[in-house]
Each structure stands twice: as C-alpha cells, then as structure tokens.
Design an enzyme around this catalytic site. Structure first.
Site, PDB file in Angstrom:
ATOM      1  N   GLU A  11       0.838  -1.100  -0.146  1.00  0.00           N
ATOM      2  CA  GLU A  11      -0.200  -0.096   0.069  1.00  0.00           C
ATOM      3  C   GLU A  11       0.817   1.270   0.173  1.00  0.00           C
ATOM      4  O   GLU A  11       1.680   1.401   0.879  1.00  0.00           O
ATOM      5  CB  GLU A  11      -0.723   0.030   1.327  1.00  0.00           C
ATOM      6  CG  GLU A  11      -1.813  -1.136   1.507  1.00  0.00           C
ATOM      7  CD  GLU A  11      -2.822  -0.960   2.626  1.00  0.00           C
ATOM      8  OE1 GLU A  11      -3.687  -2.032   2.612  1.00  0.00           O
ATOM      9  OE2 GLU A  11      -2.712  -0.013   3.408  1.00  0.00           O
ATOM     10  N   ASP A  58      -4.454   8.690  10.914  1.00  0.00           N
ATOM     11  CA  ASP A  58      -3.031   8.254  11.067  1.00  0.00           C
ATOM     12  C   ASP A  58      -2.785   8.716  12.413  1.00  0.00           C
ATOM     13  O   ASP A  58      -3.036  10.133  12.602  1.00  0.00           O
ATOM     14  CB  ASP A  58      -2.178   8.737  10.052  1.00  0.00           C
ATOM     15  CG  ASP A  58      -2.495   7.847   8.950  1.00  0.00           C
ATOM     16  OD1 ASP A  58      -2.238   6.633   8.870  1.00  0.00           O
ATOM     17  OD2 ASP A  58      -2.539   8.373   7.741  1.00  0.00           O
TER      18      ASP A  58
END
Ligand code: PLP
Lengths: 386, 235
Positions: free
Chosen positions: B34, B45
């Site tokens: 990814e 995140d």
C-alpha cells in the site's frame, strides 16, 4: 435524512465513525420530538445563559455609518459568545444518548469555554483540544477552561490552530467513540453536525426576527455576520433566509491580503474540497493539499467552512465577502469607543465590513450579529497595535 | 498462507530510499504493497505516519508521487494499492487521478466510508481500479454484508477503534465479525491497524487472511533496519 446541502456536506470520515454518526442522527431526531429535552434546553437558555439577548440599536455607530444598525448582543450571553447555545444543546443531547465524556476543539477558546461551562453544569468529563498558537493568543480562555474543570490538550502538530485541534479531536473520537460525544463547535464536520449546530443556534435568528419586528415594525434590509465555520452566521440567517428581500451577508477573514496563505476567506477564494468530514469550499493547493491560512482572529482562522454556506453561496441567497485584519482591528477600537461595547475580533469583522461599505448601507436597516465580546482579545490587540 | 502487506509512505525518507524499500519488499515476497500518498490532514493516522507524510509534503506533490508509483509498479510484482485521503483525489480531479493511477490494483481511501463511496467507485471502475472497503469493530453484521456484496477486492478490516500506530489486540466480538466477513466471501479479509511483529501476524492470521503493517514499517525505515524487519516477518 439527506446528508447533503445541494452537492455539499456528506460524511467523509473513517468507517469506524459511521455507526456513531448514525446513532447521533437517530438521537437528534428523537431529541427534537422529546418535550422534556426541549423544555430543559429552553430552561437553561433562559435561566442559566440569559436568553433572549437584546437587539440593540447602536445610535452612535448608526450615525457614524449613516444607517440604522442594530446589534444582536450574543456578547451578553453567559461566557461571552453565541457558542453556549450550541454547547448546552449538544450536552443535553449527549446526556440523552448516555454518553459520559465530552471532547471539543477550540480556536478562539470561546467554544472551549462554552463546552467546559456546559460540562461543569451538567457534570460531564470534558477534554478540549486547542492549537498551541491559539493557546498563546487566547490565553485568558485557557485559564477559564481549566478553572471550569476541563482538561485542555495543547496540539503542537500542523498549523497549531483550529484545523489541527479538529484533527486531534477526530482522532480522539475514533478511539473513544463508544463513550464519547464529539461536541463540534461550528456548523462544520460530517452530517448531522452542521444540522445539529444550526438547530441549536437558530435561536439567534428567531429572536432577532421577533425583536426587529417589535422595534422597527418591519424586516431589516440586511443581516451581517462573520463566518469562521459559520455557526453564528447560520444561526442568525436561519431567521431570515425565507424572506428573499432581506439581504444576507457573510463576512470572512481577509487576513493580510487575498494571496493564498495570508487569509481565511474560504468561500470568497476557495474551491470545493473535502476536509473534516464534509465536502465544502476549501482553501487548498492545486493538488488538494489543505492550504495554510491566516487571520488575526483565532475563531476565523480555518481553511474550510460549513457545507450549508457553500450551498447558500452557489445559489446566491447569501453574499460572502471579506474584512481584512486591519479593518477588523480598527472596528474593534471603533465600536469600543463609540458604543462602550468591546467586540470579539471575530465579530469585529462583521462590524468592520459595515464600516468599510457604509455607502451601500446608507439609510438602510442593518442587523449585525455581535457574536461575542472581546475581553479575550485585549492581549493580541495590544501586541499588534500597542 | 497468511498474506503480508506493507504500507509505505510514498517517497519517505526520500525517493531512493522509498524505491529501495519497494525492492526489498519484492525480494522477500511481500504479498502486497500500500503506497501512501501524503495528505496534509491525515485524521486516521497516528503521529509516526503523520510526521512522515508532512515531511514528504514539504518537498513533493502528487505529480512526484505518481512518478514514484510508476517505478514502484515496475519493481514490485505483487498487488499494489494506493492509500490516501479523499481530497488528494477530489482536489486533484478524481477523473485525472484515476487515469494516472491505472497501474494500481486498487485504491484505499481512509476517510471514505461505504455510504460515500458511490461517486468515487463509478470513476475508478472505468479504469479497472478496485475500491477497497472497510469493516471495523463498529460495523454491524448488516454493514459487513453490504461490504461483502460490493467488494471486488479484499476487505480492509480495521482491527481496533482508533488510528494507526496503536497496539494489536482482538476482542471476541471483533473476531466473530472477522469470521463473519470471511464466511462465503471469496476474496481476502485483511487486518490492519496496530500490527507490528511476526507474533502479531501469527495471532491475526488465526482469524484473518492476512495483515498489513504500516507504522512499524515506517519506524524501521527511519531507524535504517527495514531489510532486517522485513526478513524477520518472513522467517
Ligand atoms: C465570538 C465568536 N464569533 C465567531 C466565531 C466563529 O465561529 P462561527 O463562524 O462558527 O460562528 C467564533 C469562534 O471561535 C467566536 O468565538
């Protein structure tokens, strides 16, 4: 429910939050139908927060600009800004949902103070995220939040302003979504937040309409409000939006100039983009990276805006324009000297706009939403203007 | 065999280092990659990935990411995905983005839940790019049914409530949901968020078809021990 205002709005959040948004939407529908909840909200607005707030014909200022200018005095609401309307409503909603913990972001610190206040009143644990830069320029509000029992978390990432504080609050929410309500402070974020915030802030518009009819016998020609995320503006506009003859003006922060990076004039200068859960106008570069923004006012220093404002811009119902830092600072002093009312720097943008455009307001009846008081801004104004 | 995927922030620490990491992943037969296209406001995140993303954004833009992606595609033989946020696509122009991304197998968009995915899907479909959908501990069984029905590629199962960079654990309720996702589903269910080590992989693979490792891979790159880290996963 439809999560969109025209093409704007939606729910652009990590999948983990979708259940919470669905539950929030369901609870909000129930809350609005629930007589007891409504009664409580009205009770606190009146007896605790001090509603209705006055609509005051500012005669000296009116003479100065050559118009009849009424100020909707949200600065007189408990805690000093319109933010408390929303925090009282949402804390009651959170209680209704059985949540135990409240998180919020804040820029100017007014929403943080209003959240901490409502949380103290209704006995909820409260965490407020605030960018480091804002903690410095709005220091008095940091002390107030702490005194009220909130845990203020300093965000030292990214722009260290309102945008970073929202990022951090969203991260907290994803982790603690089962116990926590995210009490968002403006008409921004994923649906149903823009709708919830409008609902609780619409009291401003309802009162203002009734008051202007009583005092002036007819509707105003124009209604002016500053736009950061857009909650005070959507609140007062909601009382007038259906009367097509009433001109509605949203004033954004022009900052130092209209060069990207030096202002926060999202609707005036931006283009559609996705941030913080919604598709709305956004200040961004050609690659979709969110731009740096600036405003002397921490509460307007934000690159996005509530999605309904994007809709109201495109369909032309509301006109959006800017007031620059300098003009807002001048207005801050002017209103203080002329009326004995110290406006928040955010609200000073709406005042400054009327001053700068006094020719087009000549002989007209204008309501300016004075969204908050400026005690919090004495430090920053002194630093800039001496 | 349990699949292992690695998440890399595009061009972190720099372009050469990034492509070297891609080469290492290929050499040790990592199953899929990814590639994270950095976004200024990565709300899904944790601090490690955010810092890496902001670092890259100081000097690069989406045009640079596509160049590196092309090189990565030439080096890496397994399946390749781009992971990013909605506005990196929308703000660039979704059609233009999809056209340039044709070489990848799929797109993973961290702030795009199933209910908002329709418009993006229609565009990516035209370029034969699979849109990856998520399931989470918050998903109901009905939600999982919908995701199974629409998915043409793996289901990304977010292991915990939270952001990237946490630690790995699975409660029974979540394990049941993963099993439910796998049942009568002919593609993989991949677990992500918090997986760091061989040990975690071992645990995760009792329930899922594979894992993806992000934060720990970034740390290994920062500490100049990426090859050893990848090797340790493959032993
Ligand atoms: C007094 C005041 N007015 C206006 C604003 C801007 O927010 P909004 O546009 O949501 O009203 C703030 C935000 O902090 C504020 O404190």
């Amino acid at each position: 429910m439809n999560a969109y205002y025209g093409i704007y709005g939606g729910q652009f959040v990590p999948e983990t939050l979708m259940r919470a948004l669905r539950e929030l939407e369901d609870a909000f529908v129930q809350f609005k139908k629930n007589k007891e909840s409504k009664r409580k909200f009205q009770y606190y607005l009146k007896n605790y927060a001090g509603r209705p707030t006055p609509l005051y014909l500012a005669e000296n200022f009116s003479n100065y600009v050559g118009a009849q200018v009424y100020l909707k005095r949200e600065d007189l609401l408990h805690t000093g800004a319109h933010k408390l309307n929303n925090t009282l409503g949402q804390i009651l909603l959170a209680k209704f949902m059985g949540k135990k913990r409240i998180i919020a972001e804040t820029g100017a610190g007014q929403h943080g103070v209003a959240t901490a206040t409502a949380a103290a009143l209704l006995n909820m644990e409260c965490v407020v995220y605030m960018g480091k830069k804002d903690m410095e320029r709005q220091a008095p509000n940091v002390d107030r939040m702490k005194l009220l029992g909130a845990n203020v978390v300093c965000v030292e990432k990214g722009s260290m302003t309102l945008k970073s504080a929202i990022n951090e609050a969203l991260r907290d929410w994803v982790k603690n979504v089962q116990t926590t309500h995210y009490l968002i402070g403006s008409a921004v974020g994923p649906y149903p937040f823009p709708e919830i915030v409008k609902y609780f802030q619409s009291v401003i518009g309802k009162e203002a309409k009734k008051q202007i009819m009583e005092q002036n016998g007819k509707l105003p020609d124009s209604v002016v409000a500053c736009v950061g995320g857009g909650s005070n503006a959507i609140g007062i506009f909601s009382g007038f939006v259906k009367y097509k003859d009433v001109e509605l003006i949203g004033v954004e922060a022009g900052g130092e100039s209209l060069e990207l990076g030096k202002h926060s004039a999202t609707l005036t200068m931006g283009r559609p983009g996705i941030l913080h859960g919604a598709l709305s106008y956004l200040l961004q570069d050609e690659y979709g990276q969110v731009a740096n923004v600036h405003s002397v006012s921490a509460g307007l220093d934000y690159p996005s805006v509530g999605p309904e404002h994007s809709y109201l811009k495109d369909n032309g119902r509301v006109k959006y324009d800017v007031c620059f830092d300098n003009e807002a600072l001048d207005a801050f002093k002017l209103l203080s000297k002329m009326e004995g009312i110290i406006p928040a720097l955010e609200s000073s943008h709406a005042i400054g706009y009327v001053v700068e455009h006094k020719d087009r307001f000549k002989n007209r009846v204008v309501i300016v939403n004075l969204s908050g008081r400026g005690d919090k801004d004495l430090g920053i104004v002194k630093q800039i203007r001496g | 065999m349990c699949k292992v995927g690695i998440y890399l922030v595009c061009d972190y620490l720099n372009r050469d280092g990034f492509l070297k990491a891609v080469e290492i992943c290929n050499r040790y037969k990592i199953d899929f990659l990814e590639i994270g296209f950095p976004f200024s406001d990565p709300v899904a995140d944790g601090p490690v990935i955010e810092k890496a993303a902001l670092d890259v954004l100081k000097r690069e833009n989406t045009g640079d990411f596509f160049k590196s992606l092309k090189s990565a595609r030439e080096i890496f033989k397994g399946r390749l995905y781009v992971m990013t946020y909605a506005n990196v696509i929308f703000g660039y122009g979704s059609e233009k983005f999809a056209k340039e991304a044709q070489m990848v197998d799929g797109m993973i968009i961290a702030d795009l839940p199933l209910t908002e995915s329709g418009k993006f899907k229609r565009i990516f479909d035209r370029y034969n790019i699979n849109l990856i959908h998520f399931a989470t501990p918050e998903s109901s069984y009905e939600d999982i049914d919908k995701v199974k029905k629409i998915s043409k590629d793996f289901i990304y199962f977010v292991s915990t409530r939270g952001i990237t960079g946490g630690s790995f654990s699975l409660d029974q309720e979540t394990a049941d949901k993963i099993n439910y996702a796998r049942n009568n589903f002919n593609k993989d269910v991949i677990l992500g968020f918090g997986i760091r080590s061989k040990d975690d992989i071992h645990k995760a693979c009792k329930t899922a078809d594979g894992v993806v490792i992000g934060t720990e891979a970034i740390r290994a790159i920062e500490e100049n021990r990426f090859e050893n880290f990848i090797k340790s996963l493959r032993q």
